[in-house]
Motif scaffolding. Sequence first.
Motif, PDB file in Angstrom:
ATOM      1  N   VAL A   1      -2.041  -1.370  -3.899  1.00 17.53           N
ATOM      2  CA  VAL A   1      -2.737  -0.236  -3.583  1.00 17.53           C
ATOM      3  C   VAL A   1      -2.003   1.218  -3.593  1.00 17.53           C
ATOM      4  O   VAL A   1      -1.139   1.275  -2.953  1.00 17.53           O
ATOM      5  CB  VAL A   1      -3.483  -0.562  -2.270  1.00 17.53           C
TER       6      VAL A   1
ATOM      7  N   VAL B   1       0.921  -1.109  -0.022  1.00 20.90           N
ATOM      8  CA  VAL B   1      -0.074  -0.088   0.005  1.00 20.90           C
ATOM      9  C   VAL B   1       0.930   1.202  -0.035  1.00 20.90           C
ATOM     10  O   VAL B   1       1.612   1.441   0.914  1.00 20.90           O
ATOM     11  CB  VAL B   1      -1.002   0.226   1.283  1.00 20.90           C
TER      12      VAL B   1
ATOM     13  N   LEU C   1      -9.334  -1.159   1.513  1.00 22.10           N
ATOM     14  CA  LEU C   1      -8.179  -2.088   1.552  1.00 22.10           C
ATOM     15  C   LEU C   1      -8.608  -3.514   2.006  1.00 22.10           C
ATOM     16  O   LEU C   1      -8.140  -4.406   1.315  1.00 22.10           O
ATOM     17  CB  LEU C   1      -7.291  -1.418   2.573  1.00 22.10           C
TER      18      LEU C   1
ATOM     19  N   THR D   1      -4.609  -3.919  -9.028  1.00 19.36           N
ATOM     20  CA  THR D   1      -4.120  -2.624  -8.440  1.00 19.36           C
ATOM     21  C   THR D   1      -5.512  -1.986  -8.078  1.00 19.36           C
ATOM     22  O   THR D   1      -6.241  -1.879  -9.083  1.00 19.36           O
ATOM     23  CB  THR D   1      -3.327  -2.281  -9.365  1.00 19.36           C
ATOM     24  N   LEU D   2      -5.539  -1.361  -6.927  1.00 16.63           N
ATOM     25  CA  LEU D   2      -6.588  -0.598  -6.350  1.00 16.63           C
ATOM     26  C   LEU D   2      -5.946   1.072  -6.543  1.00 16.63           C
ATOM     27  O   LEU D   2      -4.780   1.104  -5.721  1.00 16.63           O
ATOM     28  CB  LEU D   2      -7.003  -0.916  -5.140  1.00 16.63           C
TER      29      LEU D   2
ATOM     30  N   PHE E   1     -10.381  -5.251  -0.718  1.00 21.71           N
ATOM     31  CA  PHE E   1      -9.500  -5.413  -1.746  1.00 21.71           C
ATOM     32  C   PHE E   1      -8.772  -6.679  -1.449  1.00 21.71           C
ATOM     33  O   PHE E   1      -8.579  -7.656  -2.374  1.00 21.71           O
ATOM     34  CB  PHE E   1      -8.477  -4.243  -2.078  1.00 21.71           C
TER      35      PHE E   1
END
Length: 273
Positions: free
Chosen positions: A124, A100, A262, A212-213, A265
């Motif tokens: 992320v 992240v 998060l 991927t976020l 995801f």
Amino acid sequence: MAAAVAVRTAVLGDGRPTLPYAEAGGPDGAPVVLVHGYLDSWWAFEPMLRRMPSALHAYAPTQRGHGDADKPEEGYGPEDFADDLVAFLDAVGLGRAVLVGGSSGGVQARIVAGRRPDRVAGLVLLGTPAELADKPGVAELWERVRTMEDPVDRAFAEEFVRGLTAAPVGRGFLETVIDENLKAPARVWRETLRGLIETDLRATLTGILVPTLVVWGDRDPLLPRTDQQTILDTIPDSRLEVYEGVGHLAYWEAPDRVLRDLAAFTAGVTLPG
């Protein structure tokens, strides 16, 4: 109830710096590594860490030159931070994790994701730039930082931090963040920013095949929507979450929402059992 946050030390070895890191969440939760941005430390993620759900097990290292981490004379390019990040995964015994990246911390996170997909289950990006060399605000910052000398002026550090959010942030937290920023000597301010400007950041987006976020606040003063679209256009398995009314640092302004996104995801990616 606030989550317990433990602060530990990771010895990277092989001549690499020793890094403090914060750890929070459930011992059996999915591993996530929170990668802070320019001048920050693990404290940048404190609003998330103290809310960390048991479904996640978070690690937040302070990177070389920042906060209370070792401050070697050199090694402040994105590639150096990325190499440290892999060494950190080794040091804390993480085979694979969700990375992240907050702000520019997403650059080293995506370098690792592209080069070492065996170590990254998902990526992320929280307000992470596609590139920085084209941003007028970054050019203005560089003009002030390139001749900076120690001690770094506190008023300048406060001006830098305060301009990143759309909504007010708790005064105590903000003061701590400024204190952490000031632990970085002038050469780290200078060389880290130089590395971000001189590196072809668009090239670091290629080759990323992990889910991927992308999270972007629509009141981000640094990053336009088109910048985030570049990320979406380059990473095949990526999607965007727009946070209305939020500035550059969603993890300060909307930590509960970031954690919900998060957790959702992470539940959808493959991690070690």
